[in-house]
Design a protein around this motif. Structure first.
Motif, PDB file in Angstrom:
ATOM      1  N   ASP A   1      92.961  80.282  62.962  1.00 39.30           N
ATOM      2  CA  ASP A   1      93.466  81.591  63.411  1.00 39.30           C
ATOM      3  C   ASP A   1      94.835  81.491  64.072  1.00 39.30           C
ATOM      4  OD1 ASP A   1      91.941  83.651  62.664  1.00 39.30           O
ATOM      5  OD2 ASP A   1      90.800  83.839  64.526  1.00 39.30           O
ATOM      6  N   ASN A   2      95.682  82.472  63.803  1.00 39.20           N
ATOM      7  CA  ASN A   2      96.965  82.620  64.493  1.00 39.20           C
ATOM      8  C   ASN A   2      97.900  81.430  64.341  1.00 39.20           C
ATOM      9  OD1 ASN A   2      96.094  85.108  65.550  1.00 39.20           O
ATOM     10  ND2 ASN A   2      94.991  84.021  67.157  1.00 39.20           N
ATOM     11  N   THR A   3      97.715  80.677  63.260  1.00 39.86           N
ATOM     12  CA  THR A   3      98.619  79.556  62.998  1.00 39.86           C
ATOM     13  C   THR A   3      98.870  79.510  61.502  1.00 39.86           C
ATOM     14  OG1 THR A   3      96.932  77.926  62.437  1.00 39.86           O
ATOM     15  CG2 THR A   3      97.435  78.208  64.779  1.00 39.86           C
ATOM     16  N   ASP A   4      99.728  78.609  61.082  1.00 37.71           N
ATOM     17  CA  ASP A   4      99.922  78.395  59.645  1.00 37.71           C
ATOM     18  C   ASP A   4      99.126  77.167  59.194  1.00 37.71           C
ATOM     19  OD1 ASP A   4     100.996  78.734  57.048  1.00 37.71           O
ATOM     20  OD2 ASP A   4     102.489  77.187  57.457  1.00 37.71           O
TER      21      ASP A   4
END
Length: 424
Positions: A221-224
RNA sequence: GGAGGGUUAGCAUAAUUGGUAAUGCACCGGUCUUGAAAACCGGCGGCUUCGGCCUUGAGGGUUCGAGUCCCUCACCCUCCGCCA
């Protein structure tokens, strides 16, 4: 990824290949998008050429302290035109890119025709399935009785399709990993790699899992960051955007990693036990080769994986996957299927593939011999899936009293242990 | 998390006030040579409808014009903080 030139110059070849895969494509649409893109690009380049000329004129005039206002005015107008054209070009390029990324690799000529796994071609068998004079148990019963895998606590900690190995169960996985790594590094010439387990989007696109198969992957989540579904991803991407030297090829890597798969869409399949789980250990073989040698290298890689099964004394067969069963990026795949007594059948334990230049094109992995850089060929194969190897050992080496004999080759890695003793 | 420095072709290094990417090494081809080296000439990222076009970590912006100025982001290095 596909070379658009191949589609442009030889559409029939591509059409036939996609039919063999049971994945027909609308080539006319692709060719239309390509034609549109090419004419837009050409038009824009014409405009750019004029822009560059005018720009040079301005520079010259300014240097001579002449008035350049009229040319600057012309440039302003050209600029407006090229701005709208640029949008057209960009859109056409995106459209084409999207289509090309969604096309699977061309199957090799030696890949059999067929729709699904029933049409796969058995190439050879090795070993005899063991005969039992008692009722065989499946690996879940065996493991739970021995207290070496705790499925219900794994479900409490994480959820369904996870395992918690304990005691000899944990130890045999560690032993198998070491045994496999030693064989491939010391005997087969692979370089050991211990890569990141989280990778970025370009890496996953490079090996072909993206953009089409994001549902099979876990994303942080919320990252690449993506959790790797196989070591193939980080290891193949070791050389992304690089130009290798011909004398450095072939390059062999072996990597042990955990693998994470969401197994979306597999509801109801192999729900019991450790055959299909969200996290498993695997030792993976990866090769970078020249185009001429990749088919030989596939045979050798497959033999390297088979060696492990032979040393462990596990009966298996080698299967040539048919067009319809072939993975997205693969041109040809041999599956190694190990004998699983409780299921009275062979189950996949390794998948060895030649991706030809498909991944190299996506990940931009090249080598140089004459003047032009060329794409390498990439290959990989499991050597082996560790969890499934444990399943095979437990079931094939089970004894009537519930104990399990340790295959001889593995004993040095288990502190000389000859069997996992039955518990009262 | 904070501060500073950096990213230019396979590698290494340049580019006055903004004027359209220079050079060396390596490599490839050629000339020369019995052969090689040296020297010299050409090439040495991608695309091309062979006219050209694009390419300075990525993406935007300012400008007639950006390696250069501005903004956002990624990565690398140094230091501080935190941390196994």
């Amino acid at each position: 990824m596909f070379d658009i030139k191949l589609i442009r110059n030889n559409p029939e070849l591509v059409r036939a290949a996609m039919e063999k895969r049971n994945a027909p494509v609308d080539l006319d649409t692709i060719l239309a998008v390509d034609a549109k893109r090419r004419s837009a690009v050409y038009e824009m380049e014409q405009l750019r050429a004029r822009q560059n000329q005018a720009s040079e004129t301005i520079a010259r005039k300014k240097k001579n302290r002449e008035d350049a206002d009229d040319v600057i005015e012309e440039m302003k107008q050209i600029k407006e035109q090229s701005a709208t054209l640029e949008i057209v070009v960009r859109q056409a390029e995106e459209d084409l890119q999207e289509i090309l990324l969604s096309l699977p690799n061309l199957p090799d000529e030696t890949v059999p025709f067929g729709k699904n796994e029933e049409d796969n071609q058995v190439i050879r068998h090795w070993g005899e399935p063991p005969a039992f004079d008692f009722e065989v148990k499946d690996h879940v019963d065996i493991a739970e009785k021995l207290g070496i895998v705790d499925f219900s606590r794994a479900a409490k900690i994480a959820g369904a399709r996870f395992t918690l190995s304990l005691g000899y169960g944990a130890q045999i996985e560690r032993a198998l990993i070491n045994f496999m790594l030693d064989a491939h590094t010391k005997l087969h010439g692979y370089t050991e790699a211990l890569p990141p387990l989280l990778v970025n989007t370009p890496s996953v696109q490079g090996t072909g899992q993206l953009p089409k198969f994001s549902a099979d992957l876990f994303k942080v989540d919320n990252t690449d960051y993506w959790l790797i579904p196989t070591a193939e991803v980080p290891v193949t991407n070791i050389h992304r955007d690089e130009i290798l030297r011909e004398e450095d090829l072939p390059k062999y890597y072996v990597a042990y990693t955990p693998c994470f798969r969401s197994e979306a869409g597999s509801y109801g399949k192999d729900t019991r036990g450790m055959i299909r789980v969200h996290q498993f250990n695997k030792v993976e073989l990866v090769k970078f080769t020249t185009p001429e040698t990749s088919w030989d290298e596939l045979e050798k890689l497959t033999a390297n994986a088979e060696y492990i099964l032979q040393q462990l004394g596990l009966a298996y067969r080698v299967v040539n996957l048919c067009g319809g069963d072939l993975g997205f990026s693969s041109a040809k795949t041999y599956d190694l299927e190990v004998w699983v007594p409780a299921q009275n059948t062979y189950r996949e334990i390794s998948s060895c593939s030649n991706f030809t230049d498909f991944q190299a094109r996506r990940a931009n992995i090249r080598f140089r011999r004459d003047k032009k850089p060329e794409f390498v060929h990439t290959l990989n194969g499991s050597g082996l899936a560790v969890g499934r190897t444990v399943v095979a050992i437990l079931e094939n080496y089970q004894q009537e009293d519930g104990s399990v004999v340790i295959p001889e080759a593995l004993r040095p890695y288990m502190g000389g242990l000859t069997q996992i003793p039955a518990r009262p």
